[in-house]
Design a protein around this motif. Structure first.
Motif, short mmCIF file in Angstrom:
data_model
loop_
_atom_site.label_atom_id
_atom_site.label_comp_id
_atom_site.label_asym_id
_atom_site.label_seq_id
_atom_site.Cartn_x
_atom_site.Cartn_y
_atom_site.Cartn_z
N UNK A 60 30.58 40.69 49.87
CA UNK A 60 31.49 40.34 48.77
C UNK A 60 32.88 40.86 49.13
N UNK A 61 33.92 40.37 48.44
CA UNK A 61 35.29 40.82 48.77
C UNK A 61 35.47 42.34 48.75
N UNK A 62 34.90 42.99 47.72
CA UNK A 62 35.10 44.45 47.61
C UNK A 62 34.57 45.17 48.84
N UNK A 123 43.97 45.26 43.79
CA UNK A 123 44.18 43.88 43.34
C UNK A 123 42.83 43.19 43.14
N UNK A 124 41.91 43.42 44.06
CA UNK A 124 40.57 42.85 43.95
C UNK A 124 39.87 43.33 42.68
N UNK A 125 39.99 44.63 42.40
CA UNK A 125 39.39 45.18 41.18
C UNK A 125 40.06 44.59 39.94
N UNK A 126 41.36 44.41 40.01
CA UNK A 126 42.10 43.84 38.87
C UNK A 126 41.61 42.43 38.55
N UNK A 127 41.48 41.59 39.57
CA UNK A 127 41.02 40.22 39.36
C UNK A 127 39.59 40.22 38.83
N UNK A 128 38.72 41.07 39.39
CA UNK A 128 37.32 41.11 38.99
C UNK A 128 37.15 41.51 37.53
N UNK A 129 37.99 42.41 37.04
CA UNK A 129 37.83 42.93 35.68
C UNK A 129 38.69 42.18 34.67
N UNK A 130 39.91 41.84 35.07
CA UNK A 130 40.84 41.22 34.12
C UNK A 130 40.79 39.70 34.12
N UNK A 131 40.26 39.10 35.17
CA UNK A 131 40.19 37.64 35.26
C UNK A 131 38.88 37.21 35.90
N UNK A 133 36.46 35.11 35.23
CA UNK A 133 36.06 33.71 35.30
C UNK A 133 36.66 32.99 36.50
N UNK A 134 37.81 33.46 36.97
CA UNK A 134 38.48 32.83 38.11
C UNK A 134 38.37 33.66 39.39
N UNK A 135 37.55 34.74 39.32
CA UNK A 135 37.46 35.65 40.46
C UNK A 135 36.99 34.95 41.73
N UNK A 136 35.93 34.16 41.62
CA UNK A 136 35.37 33.49 42.81
C UNK A 136 36.36 32.53 43.43
N UNK A 137 37.16 31.86 42.61
CA UNK A 137 38.15 30.92 43.14
C UNK A 137 39.34 31.63 43.78
N UNK A 138 39.76 32.74 43.16
CA UNK A 138 40.93 33.46 43.69
C UNK A 138 40.56 34.26 44.93
#
Length: 314
Positions: A60-62, A123-131, A133-138
């Protein structure tokens, strides 16, 4: 690469790394301590890197970024510690001018890359927690590759500018570096030409690799904390806080010592203080990073257990 010096001075051919020679009674103790830290760093980071690479559940990205960080720590600490250990147990404390510049370059490049990687991980943690639904696409494979590659390239290119500027300075004696590796400030004290422009430029460059990523990381975690506090799920909140707290421990230790050393004016540091801070970001942090991530992360612990049980390591 040509190292330019004025024609009327004799350039320094080698430097003497004084290290901890001012406390001769501690040489054996320091050697044993730093050797132990170095071995733990190599084993822990190598094991974490292998685990992330072979266990598909960690693809996974993390964990991709964590694998990059583990590889970096192995190279980063190996650039400094072996030469320091030699100086602790032998009378040979010399290092050639070229070798010193190479050590300085890799130290700066890898340190800058680590700052950027830690910022990317936030940034990865931010997207995973704050967004989410779009994590996989971003955070797709392409984006992860670009972020990791960009961190490595930026760290090495920005430090290359500093190195090229340093080659136009004159080192004509004395040649004793009161440090255990070829660091920026101790080298600058040996320059016998005007280094004003070099200092200002280096300050800007070092700030771009330390202060700016640190501010970005703090902002990311401010948003993460706000989002976590708004979550109704207690389990989800605890898991997010656990993951982020591990990263924050690493970030605080690494950025804090680097910013103190390279952004705060060097005149405020004593020689002993500089060495202590340097020990933290060159020896201690590379050792505790994999321990923090593995001990505080259930997925990594389980993957390590599976790896050992299937004897992939052995």
């Amino acid at each position: 690469m040509a190292f330019l010096v004025p024609s009327n001075v004799t350039p320094v051919a080698e430097f003497i790394l004084l290290g901890f020679s001012d406390i001769p009674e501690m040489q054996n103790f320091l050697f044993a301590t730093f050797l132990s830290f170095y071995l733990v760093t190599l084993v822990a980071n190598s094991l974490l890197l292998i685990t992330v690479s072979v266990d598909r559940s960690l693809h996974t990205p993390m964990y991709f970024f964590l694998g990059n960080l583990s590889f970096l720590e192995i190279v980063y600490t190996s650039n400094i510690v072996p030469r320091m250990l030699v100086g602790l147990i032998s009378d040979d404390k010399s290092i050639s001018f070229i070798s010193c510049m190479v050590q300085f370059y890799f130290f700066g490049s890898l340190g800058g890359t680590e700052c950027l990687l830690l910022s990317v991980m936030s940034f990865d943690h931010y997207i995973a927690i704050c967004n989410p639904l779009h994590y996989a696409n971003i955070m797709n494979d392409k984006m992860c590759f670009l972020l990791a590659t960009g961190s490595w390239i930026s760290g090495f290119l920005i430090t290359l500018i500093t190195l090229l500027l340093m080659t136009h300075l004159s080192f004509c004696g004395p040649n004793e570096i009161n440090h255990f590796f070829c660091d920026f400030s101790p080298l600058l004290k040996l320059v016998c030409s005007d280094a004003y422009l070099f200092e200002k430029t280096s300050f800007i460059l070092s700030s771009s690799l330390t202060l700016i990523p640190f501010i970005f990381t703090i902002i990311s975690y401010a948003y993460i904390l706000s989002a976590v506090l708004k979550q109704s799920s207690g389990i989800g909140s605890k898991r997010a806080i656990s993951t982020c707290s591990s990263h924050l421990i690493v970030v605080t230790t690494f950025y804090g010592t680097l910013i103190t050393m390279y952004v705060v004016p060097s005149a405020k540091h004593s020689i002993d203080t500089s060495k202590i801070f340097s020990i933290f970001y060159t020896i201690v942090t590379p050792m505790i990073n994999p321990l923090i991530y593995s001990l505080r992360n259930r997925e990594v612990r389980e993957a390590l257990r599976r790896l050992i049980n299937t004897k992939h390591v052995f």
